[in-house]
Design a protein around this motif. Structure first.
Motif, PDB file in Angstrom:
ATOM      1  N   LEU A 342       0.815  -1.213   0.000  1.00 42.87           N
ATOM      2  CA  LEU A 342       0.000   0.000   0.000  1.00 42.87           C
ATOM      3  C   LEU A 342       0.850   1.266   0.000  1.00 42.87           C
ATOM      4  O   LEU A 342       0.540   2.229  -0.708  1.00 42.87           O
ATOM      5  CB  LEU A 342      -0.921  -0.012   1.225  1.00 42.87           C
ATOM      6  N   ASN A 343       1.946   1.266   0.755  1.00 40.18           N
ATOM      7  CA  ASN A 343       2.724   2.495   0.935  1.00 40.18           C
ATOM      8  C   ASN A 343       4.130   2.458   0.357  1.00 40.18           C
ATOM      9  O   ASN A 343       4.841   3.462   0.424  1.00 40.18           O
ATOM     10  CB  ASN A 343       2.797   2.846   2.422  1.00 40.18           C
ATOM     11  N   GLY A 344       4.555   1.314  -0.194  1.00 37.45           N
ATOM     12  CA  GLY A 344       5.845   1.259  -0.867  1.00 37.45           C
ATOM     13  C   GLY A 344       7.052   1.251   0.045  1.00 37.45           C
ATOM     14  O   GLY A 344       8.159   1.583  -0.388  1.00 37.45           O
ATOM     15  N   GLN A 345       6.892   0.862   1.300  1.00 33.96           N
ATOM     16  CA  GLN A 345       8.018   0.829   2.245  1.00 33.96           C
ATOM     17  C   GLN A 345       8.810  -0.461   2.044  1.00 33.96           C
ATOM     18  O   GLN A 345       8.278  -1.546   2.234  1.00 33.96           O
ATOM     19  CB  GLN A 345       7.477   0.907   3.671  1.00 33.96           C
ATOM     20  N   PRO A 346      10.096  -0.373   1.694  1.00 39.29           N
ATOM     21  CA  PRO A 346      10.852  -1.595   1.368  1.00 39.29           C
ATOM     22  C   PRO A 346      11.105  -2.516   2.552  1.00 39.29           C
ATOM     23  O   PRO A 346      11.048  -3.739   2.422  1.00 39.29           O
ATOM     24  CB  PRO A 346      12.182  -1.056   0.816  1.00 39.29           C
ATOM     25  N   GLU A 347      11.416  -1.944   3.713  1.00 34.92           N
ATOM     26  CA  GLU A 347      11.804  -2.764   4.851  1.00 34.92           C
ATOM     27  C   GLU A 347      10.994  -2.399   6.086  1.00 34.92           C
ATOM     28  O   GLU A 347      10.622  -1.239   6.282  1.00 34.92           O
ATOM     29  CB  GLU A 347      13.296  -2.578   5.177  1.00 34.92           C
ATOM     30  N   GLN A 348      10.766  -3.414   6.909  1.00 38.21           N
ATOM     31  CA  GLN A 348      10.078  -3.196   8.171  1.00 38.21           C
ATOM     32  C   GLN A 348      10.995  -2.438   9.138  1.00 38.21           C
ATOM     33  O   GLN A 348      12.217  -2.590   9.109  1.00 38.21           O
ATOM     34  CB  GLN A 348       9.701  -4.550   8.776  1.00 38.21           C
ATOM     35  N   ARG A 349      10.408  -1.621   9.996  1.00 41.06           N
ATOM     36  CA  ARG A 349      11.205  -0.906  10.988  1.00 41.06           C
ATOM     37  C   ARG A 349      11.758  -1.863  12.035  1.00 41.06           C
ATOM     38  O   ARG A 349      11.224  -2.947  12.256  1.00 41.06           O
ATOM     39  CB  ARG A 349      10.364   0.170  11.668  1.00 41.06           C
ATOM     40  N   ALA A 350      12.833  -1.424  12.676  1.00 41.92           N
ATOM     41  CA  ALA A 350      13.451  -2.230  13.726  1.00 41.92           C
ATOM     42  C   ALA A 350      12.427  -2.561  14.808  1.00 41.92           C
ATOM     43  O   ALA A 350      11.501  -1.798  15.075  1.00 41.92           O
ATOM     44  CB  ALA A 350      14.630  -1.471  14.337  1.00 41.92           C
ATOM     45  N   ARG A 351      12.636  -3.719  15.427  1.00 41.69           N
ATOM     46  CA  ARG A 351      11.700  -4.182  16.452  1.00 41.69           C
ATOM     47  C   ARG A 351      11.505  -3.142  17.553  1.00 41.69           C
ATOM     48  O   ARG A 351      10.377  -2.889  17.998  1.00 41.69           O
ATOM     49  CB  ARG A 351      12.228  -5.498  17.047  1.00 41.69           C
TER      50      ARG A 351
END
Length: 686
Positions: A342-351
């Motif tokens: 939906l938003n094009g964010q490549p990587e998940q944020r750090a835990r």
């Protein structure tokens, strides 16, 4: 939808990294003022009169790509990152000392909440066991009465589905808090996503996401696909009865006060007396059934949608809402759709950042209490108060000298101005956390406990007097807001930092940064929506008919200006919605104008120091542009064009200045330059 799916910012994005974190710590010695604007960021190959954003921000944007774990990057984001790092230090210290901390203290609760969220091994081992009791209860719903009873119980625990419910100021008597029932229940950003052909790929991805969520709980693929089809059809029907974001900006579409008997006529299958009893809230003389058309359709669906389809809908959203707190496969699937697709964010944020979000969602004001002790010294609050007073006085002078407004309406506008309540930094009185049970080793239980605790806190306001001094943002939030129901302007501690605010900095930079933010929030009291509320917070008309018509004609010119902006080269047909963003654009134009006037009043008689070859007025406008500096991913921008009442940052940098003769004079711009709007198109409202 999970909160992470769509987070439109209440101000927007942009700028150069603020001062090093240590310099914000109250315990640190105050150093000599450092340069607060890097002229090396300016691009002399571009005329400020042609594209002020490119001139002021283009070099920085090119040199600062968006981090892989974000959808945008700019001044707001850098300052938010700084706030996150500060908060991380606080919660990690709380974690380290939690076992020895005073029993029931906020330090212990914050420490244990954070610790439980960082225990990935325990969370993964639990799988989706934490929500099995919820799914078992949903599986037993076999008729309308059972579904309605489940909804009441879910809302009482802060886990409601299908619509939104909570407290708010009565539009006709803002001194009291009443209940508001509002449309909701959709998993996609707006109703358009369910109907328009341009979103068919997103609908397909959403269908696949729904099916995968069910498969993670052991549902066979074919059965999961059938459930997904039914859920999309269910939400499409809700969407068809839902108002658009533009329609929801109109106060007339936000409030419909009804007695219980009147509301029950709209929803004969949803007994509101029973609902209020289930959530343990006094009925009083009524509540706002804010969008009657939506609730009429919701009620019709209670009657004619098969119980099995209701069960699937409620089960999916129960799982989806919980996914961020369950094992890794659920977290990853949630990110894959809402973050990446939906938003094009490549990587998940750090835990740690995601768990910190949970701490802020569950105990944000408690964390803020610890934050301000370390990161917001009293001197900064005093200087901010001075700026607030000066900008408010500039607004008053603007009202007094308006040529287009009659004396009758001016008197009422000034009456509203006189009742503004500015709140700076943090609450004068902190809320209590007694009764919230947090344990060190059960993340999901802690999340649910915090949800229920905060829901009870909100529901308990219903039937009580409105508290104008309550805050609806945490001190560690990089943002600001205006509340029409309380007529308050609110500036959390975390935004009162560079590049917005320098406690010992150059006035031109401060007025162009935080001064314009102050003016922006005050301007919301007089934008297209805020101007429909009086100084007490009531939705009453204080305008003459002629003055209102003049106001709307001027506002329409601002709508046309922003309708003309197209932010994406990849989608040149996608324009800003000038009507959706009107309130924020009025806030920007008025706010920058008030701040400019305040700067002239404060420094206009003093010699111009010409810092780094820049005049006072040039520094003022460059400071404004700098805070809107930033990059954004195309997918995220497309979502925000549909959902965000704020224009894209680069147009905020140029939109207001292009209407101000002072900008043209500061940079030597001439008629015909792109940054000088023609006289018949130039907008001045306040």
């Amino acid at each position: 939808m999970p909160a992470s799916a769509l987070k439109p910012l209440a101000l927007a994005t942009a700028l150069v990294l603020a001062a090093p974190q240590a310099s914000l710590h109250a315990a640190q010695p105050v150093a000599a003022p450092a340069p607060v604007y890097d002229v090396g960021d300016l691009d002399p190959s571009i005329s400020a009169c042609k594209d002020f954003n490119a001139y002021a921000n283009g070099k920085w944007i090119a040199a600062n790509p968006i981090p892989a774990d974000r959808t945008r990057w700019g001044a707001f984001d850098q300052l938010r990152e700084q706030s996150l790092q500060a908060q991380r230090g606080i919660v990690e210290a709380a974690d380290a000392g939690a076992d020895a901390a005073k029993t029931g203290s906020i330090e212990q609760k914050i420490g244990w909440l954070y610790r439980s969220g960082m225990d990935e091994a325990a969370i993964d081992a639990a799988g989706f066991d934490p929500i099995k009791p919820d799914l078992d209860a949903i599986a037993k719903l076999d008729d309308t009465a059972a579904i309605v009873a489940w909804l009441g119980d879910a809302f009482a625990k802060g886990e409601g589905q299908g619509f939104r419910f909570g407290s708010g100021s009565d539009f006709q008597d803002a001194s009291r808090q009443i209940a508001f029932a509002r449309q909701g229940g959709l998993g996609l950003p707006t109703p358009d996503y369910y109907a328009k052909d341009e979103y068919k790929d997103i609908r397909s991805a959403y269908l696949a996401h729904i099916a995968r969520v069910f498969e993670l709980t052991g549902v066979p693929a074919d059965e999961a696909k059938a459930k997904a089809d039914g859920i999309l059809a269910f939400e499409t029907r809700l969407a068809q009865a839902s108002l658009s974001r533009v329609e929801l900006r109109d106060p007339k579409n936000q409030y419909h006060f009804m007695s219980i008997d009147e509301a029950n006529k709209v929803t004969p299958h949803l007994d509101w007396a029973a609902f209020f009893k289930a959530i343990d809230v006094p009925v009083g003389d009524g509540f706002s059934l804010s969008q009657p058309k939506f609730f009429a359709e919701f009620d019709a669906m209670l009657a004619d949608v098969p119980a099995e389809q209701w069960r699937d809908y409620l089960a999916f959203h129960t799982i989806d809402d919980a996914s961020e707190y369950l094992s890794k496969p659920f977290q990853d699937e949630n990110f894959a759709f809402y973050g990446k697709t939906l938003n094009g964010q490549p990587e998940q944020r750090a835990r740690w950042k995601r768990v910190l979000d949970t701490v802020n969602g569950g105990m944000g004001q408690a964390l803020g209490q610890l934050y301000v002790k370390e990161y917001f010294p009293p001197a900064a609050k005093a200087r901010a108060q001075e700026l607030v007073d000066n900008v408010r006085n500039a607004l008053k002078a603007r009202i007094e000298h308006l040529a287009w407004m009659s004396d009758e309406t001016k008197a009422r506008a000034l009456e509203k101005w006189s009742t503004f309540l500015p709140k700076i930094g943090y609450p004068d009185k902190w809320r209590g956390w007694g009764g919230l049970e947090i344990v060190p080793d059960d993340y999901f239980a802690n999340v649910r406990a915090a949800n229920a605790f905060n829901e009870r806190y909100d529901l308990d306001k219903i039937g009580k007097p409105t508290d104008r001094y309550e805050w609806h943002m945490t001190p560690q939030t990089v943002n600001a807001y205006y509340s029409s129901g309380t007529n308050t302007i609110n500036f959390p501690a975390a935004i009162l930092q560079p590049p917005f605010f320098y406690a010992d900095g150059d006035d031109a930079i401060n007025y162009g940064g935080i001064g314009a933010v102050i003016g922006h929030e005050a301007g919301h009291g007089f934008d297209d929506k805020g101007s429909q509320f009086d100084g007490a917070g009531n939705n009453v008309n204080w305008w003459t008919k002629e003055d209102r018509a003049r106001f709307e004609a001027r506002a329409d010119k601002l709508v046309a200006q922003f309708d003309g902006y197209a932010p994406l080269a990849s989608h040149p047909d996608k324009h800003v919605n000038g009507r959706l963003t009107l309130g924020e654009n009025i806030g920007d134009l008025g706010g920058l104008s008030f701040a400019y006037d305040a700067l002239q009043a404060a420094d206009g008689d003093k010699p111009d120091p010409m810092i780094d070859g820049l005049s006072r007025d040039q520094r003022f406008f460059l400071s404004w542009a700098r805070v809107w500096r930033g990059n954004i991913r195309d997918k995220a921008q497309l979502v925000l064009l549909n959902t965000d009442p704020h224009a894209p940052a680069k147009f905020r940098a140029i939109g207001a200045p292009s209407n101000m003769p002072a900008f043209a004079e500061a940079f030597g711009c001439k008629a015909g330059d792109p940054m000088v709007r023609p006289d018949d198109q130039r907008v001045r409202i306040w």
